[in-house]
Write a protein that holds these residues in place. Structure first.
Motif, PDB file in Angstrom:
ATOM      1  N   LYS A 154       0.819  -1.216   0.000  1.00  0.00           N
ATOM      2  CA  LYS A 154       0.000   0.000   0.000  1.00  0.00           C
ATOM      3  C   LYS A 154       0.858   1.273   0.000  1.00  0.00           C
ATOM      4  CE  LYS A 154      -3.832  -2.345   2.273  1.00  0.00           C
ATOM      5  NZ  LYS A 154      -4.970  -2.002   1.400  1.00  0.00           N
ATOM      6  N   GLY A 155       2.163   1.142   0.137  1.00  0.00           N
ATOM      7  CA  GLY A 155       3.043   2.310   0.052  1.00  0.00           C
ATOM      8  C   GLY A 155       2.804   3.329   1.149  1.00  0.00           C
ATOM      9  N   TYR A 156       2.694   2.870   2.411  1.00  0.00           N
ATOM     10  CA  TYR A 156       2.514   3.818   3.516  1.00  0.00           C
ATOM     11  C   TYR A 156       3.576   3.592   4.592  1.00  0.00           C
ATOM     12  CZ  TYR A 156       0.027   0.262   6.391  1.00  0.00           C
ATOM     13  OH  TYR A 156      -0.303  -0.837   7.125  1.00  0.00           O
ATOM     14  N   SER A 157       3.655   4.524   5.532  1.00  0.00           N
ATOM     15  CA  SER A 157       4.645   4.443   6.612  1.00  0.00           C
ATOM     16  C   SER A 157       3.946   4.278   7.951  1.00  0.00           C
ATOM     17  CB  SER A 157       5.470   5.732   6.694  1.00  0.00           C
ATOM     18  OG  SER A 157       5.962   6.077   5.434  1.00  0.00           O
ATOM     19  N   VAL A 158       4.587   3.545   8.840  1.00  0.00           N
ATOM     20  CA  VAL A 158       4.145   3.478  10.235  1.00  0.00           C
ATOM     21  C   VAL A 158       5.138   4.312  11.038  1.00  0.00           C
ATOM     22  CG1 VAL A 158       3.686   1.980  12.203  1.00  0.00           C
ATOM     23  CG2 VAL A 158       3.182   1.191   9.884  1.00  0.00           C
ATOM     24  N   VAL A 159       4.637   5.313  11.768  1.00  0.00           N
ATOM     25  CA  VAL A 159       5.527   6.287  12.402  1.00  0.00           C
ATOM     26  C   VAL A 159       5.253   6.327  13.905  1.00  0.00           C
ATOM     27  CG1 VAL A 159       6.342   8.669  12.332  1.00  0.00           C
ATOM     28  CG2 VAL A 159       5.339   7.655  10.274  1.00  0.00           C
ATOM     29  N   GLY A 160       6.281   6.066  14.709  1.00  0.00           N
ATOM     30  CA  GLY A 160       6.135   6.099  16.160  1.00  0.00           C
ATOM     31  C   GLY A 160       6.200   7.525  16.688  1.00  0.00           C
ATOM     32  N   VAL A 161       5.489   7.743  17.802  1.00  0.00           N
ATOM     33  CA  VAL A 161       5.446   9.078  18.420  1.00  0.00           C
ATOM     34  C   VAL A 161       5.771   8.951  19.904  1.00  0.00           C
ATOM     35  CG1 VAL A 161       3.982  11.047  19.008  1.00  0.00           C
ATOM     36  CG2 VAL A 161       3.652   9.866  16.821  1.00  0.00           C
ATOM     37  N   PHE A 162       6.706   9.773  20.394  1.00  0.00           N
ATOM     38  CA  PHE A 162       7.005   9.797  21.839  1.00  0.00           C
ATOM     39  C   PHE A 162       7.227  11.267  22.188  1.00  0.00           C
ATOM     40  CE2 PHE A 162       9.906   7.723  25.326  1.00  0.00           C
ATOM     41  CZ  PHE A 162       9.206   8.410  26.299  1.00  0.00           C
ATOM     42  N   TRP A 163       6.133  11.921  22.607  1.00  0.00           N
ATOM     43  CA  TRP A 163       6.175  13.380  22.813  1.00  0.00           C
ATOM     44  C   TRP A 163       7.176  13.772  23.908  1.00  0.00           C
ATOM     45  CZ3 TRP A 163       4.699  16.087  27.255  1.00  0.00           C
ATOM     46  CH2 TRP A 163       4.770  17.486  27.114  1.00  0.00           C
ATOM     47  N   GLY A 164       7.204  13.025  25.032  1.00  0.00           N
ATOM     48  CA  GLY A 164       8.101  13.390  26.137  1.00  0.00           C
ATOM     49  C   GLY A 164       9.554  13.422  25.676  1.00  0.00           C
ATOM     50  N   ARG A 165       9.946  12.430  24.899  1.00  0.00           N
ATOM     51  CA  ARG A 165      11.331  12.389  24.412  1.00  0.00           C
ATOM     52  C   ARG A 165      11.583  13.514  23.405  1.00  0.00           C
ATOM     53  NH1 ARG A 165      14.953   7.377  22.190  1.00  0.00           N
ATOM     54  NH2 ARG A 165      16.729   8.698  21.687  1.00  0.00           N
ATOM     55  N   PHE A 166      10.571  13.815  22.588  1.00  0.00           N
ATOM     56  CA  PHE A 166      10.695  14.930  21.627  1.00  0.00           C
ATOM     57  C   PHE A 166      11.026  16.239  22.349  1.00  0.00           C
ATOM     58  CE2 PHE A 166       8.035  18.489  19.933  1.00  0.00           C
ATOM     59  CZ  PHE A 166       8.786  18.812  18.814  1.00  0.00           C
ATOM     60  N   THR A 167      10.380  16.477  23.508  1.00  0.00           N
ATOM     61  CA  THR A 167      10.637  17.743  24.214  1.00  0.00           C
ATOM     62  C   THR A 167      12.101  17.824  24.669  1.00  0.00           C
ATOM     63  OG1 THR A 167      10.025  16.894  26.409  1.00  0.00           O
ATOM     64  CG2 THR A 167       8.252  17.861  25.092  1.00  0.00           C
ATOM     65  N   ARG A 168      12.712  16.654  24.970  1.00  0.00           N
ATOM     66  CA  ARG A 168      14.113  16.650  25.402  1.00  0.00           C
ATOM     67  C   ARG A 168      15.077  16.686  24.219  1.00  0.00           C
ATOM     68  NH1 ARG A 168      14.518  11.599  27.433  1.00  0.00           N
ATOM     69  NH2 ARG A 168      12.317  11.226  27.740  1.00  0.00           N
ATOM     70  N   GLU A 169      14.739  15.923  23.158  1.00  0.00           N
ATOM     71  CA  GLU A 169      15.655  15.812  22.013  1.00  0.00           C
ATOM     72  C   GLU A 169      15.637  17.075  21.151  1.00  0.00           C
ATOM     73  OE1 GLU A 169      17.549  13.130  21.004  1.00  0.00           O
ATOM     74  OE2 GLU A 169      16.905  11.650  22.483  1.00  0.00           O
TER      75      GLU A 169
END
Ligand SMILES: NC(=O)c1ccc[n+]([C@@H]2O[C@H](COP(=O)([O-])OP(=O)(O)OC[C@H]3O[C@@H](n4cnc5c(N)ncnc54)[C@H](OP(=O)(O)O)[C@@H]3O)[C@@H](O)[C@H]2O)c1
Length: 325
Positions: A256-271
């Motif tokens: 189907k040509g799609y992506s599975v994308v993980g999300v981790f908001w807490g880590r995003f705020t630090r990174e």
């Protein structure tokens, strides 16, 4: 101060409401007198020992609150005693009358927001925003499917999807929740306890499938969405409120040509603190413009924490639950 204390992992009703020493700010930290405390789905998992982080005992659960600054640590310039602030602490401590927050993660609470709205902002709305902006790259005109669309972070995803200009399909489990999602701006609603979710998405998208799916539910709903994605789609993995972490036959992403994308908001705020700060500016602009608004279901006293946690983990919430000390 009074706090809800966890002395050992176990059922949520083993929490102890008792006196503990007041928190003291370390360098770079502030202490707030909490006026409202957020109750999130993950809080029960932490208390039961079923979360990815297992704090040492005893600990005070909860991660976010809004209130007034009452103490300031060394090196903090951006806050003064008496300021209204909201903040998040990955090391917990929110289910109490006072809470320590890293000043870099705290934000001034604007005058156009109540303490209750501020307390429930970060984990729910911050996650939805980061998911749809950075991880999902959602664009105006695309179709966004939001699972658990009347829950804390689901409500935010519906509102933010509309603020970005997407067509939003809200997926929830009752007529009341669907009516609420419509009030938040959803264009279409699906009750996944009644209808076949995969077929419903296909029908509502003229057979194309969803460009972006916001999935904080997992389980069967993830399985259905993984078969109803559009070419170049993005299936966002936020959480597993259904209780089952799904397994993906990866050939589906190829075909189907799609992506599975993980999300981790807490880590995003630090990174990525600068990207997070830019997100917060956009979020407050949207809130001021009336496009996004944390919706409060119920405010419980801190002493009734167990009832508040039960309401959230029992699938009974429409919007956000908070506690007021
Ligand atoms: N990745 C991240 O950075 C991040 C950040 C914040 C939250 N999360 C995760 O996102 C999930 C949702 O958090 P939230 O605070 O928005 O929770 P919430 O307000 O309780 O919403 C979760 C929704 O999931 C649906 N659901 C389906 N099956 C359920 C079940 N068996 N029990 C309970 N709910 C069920 C419910 O909607 P229906 O009744 O309509 O199905 C409910 O409204 C949690 O797993 C949380 O850990 C992840």
């Amino acid at each position: 101060m009074k706090a809800q204390v966890c002395d050992a992992f176990g059922p949520i009703d083993t929490l102890q409401f008792r006196d503990v020493p007041d928190p003291v700010p370390g360098p770079g930290e502030i202490v707030i007198e909490s006026r409202a405390i957020s109750v999130n789905f993950a809080d029960s998992l932490v208390i039961e020992g079923r979360y990815q982080v297992r704090p040492p005992f005893p600990f005070i659960p909860g991660t976010e609150a809004a209130g007034e600054v009452i103490a300031i640590g060394e090196g903090v310039n951006q806050f003064q005693v008496g300021d209204r602030a909201l903040g998040f602490n990955e090391d917990f401590g929110a289910f109490a009358e006072r809470m320590v927050i890293n000043a870099d993660i705290a934000a001034p609470l604007p005058g156009f927001m109540s303490f209750e709205e501020g307390a429930g902002l970060l984990a729910a709305t911050g996650t939805a925003h980061h998911s749809l902006r950075q991880r999902g790259q959602l664009k105006a005109g695309e179709t966004l499917v939001v699972l658990g669309a009347a829950g804390g972070t689901g409500t935010a995803a519906v509102q933010i999807g509309k603020a970005i200009g997407a067509r939003v399909i809200a997926v929830c489990s009752s007529p009341d929740k669907m009516a609420f999602a419509r009030e938040q701006g959803a264009d279409e609603c699906v009750d996944y306890t009644q209808d076949d979710l995969r077929e419903a998405i296909k029908t509502l998208t003229g057979g194309r499938g969803a460009d972006v799916v916001y999935d904080a539910v997992g389980g069967d709903a993830f399985d259905a969405c993984s078969r109803a994605m559009a070419w170049n789609g993005r299936l966002l993995v936020i959480g597993f409120a259904s209780g089952r972490i799904p397994q993906l036959p990866v050939n589906l992403t190829l075909v189907k040509g799609y992506s599975v994308v993980g999300v981790f908001w807490g880590r995003f705020t630090r990174e990525e603190p600068e990207a997070n700060a830019a997100n917060m500016r956009e979020l407050f602009d949207w809130i001021e413009a009336g496009k996004v608004r944390p919706m409060i279901d119920t405010a419980y006293p801190l002493s009734e924490c167990v009832e508040a946690l039960r309401k959230v983990s029992g699938r009974g919430v429409i919007g956000k639950v908070v506690m007021t000390p």
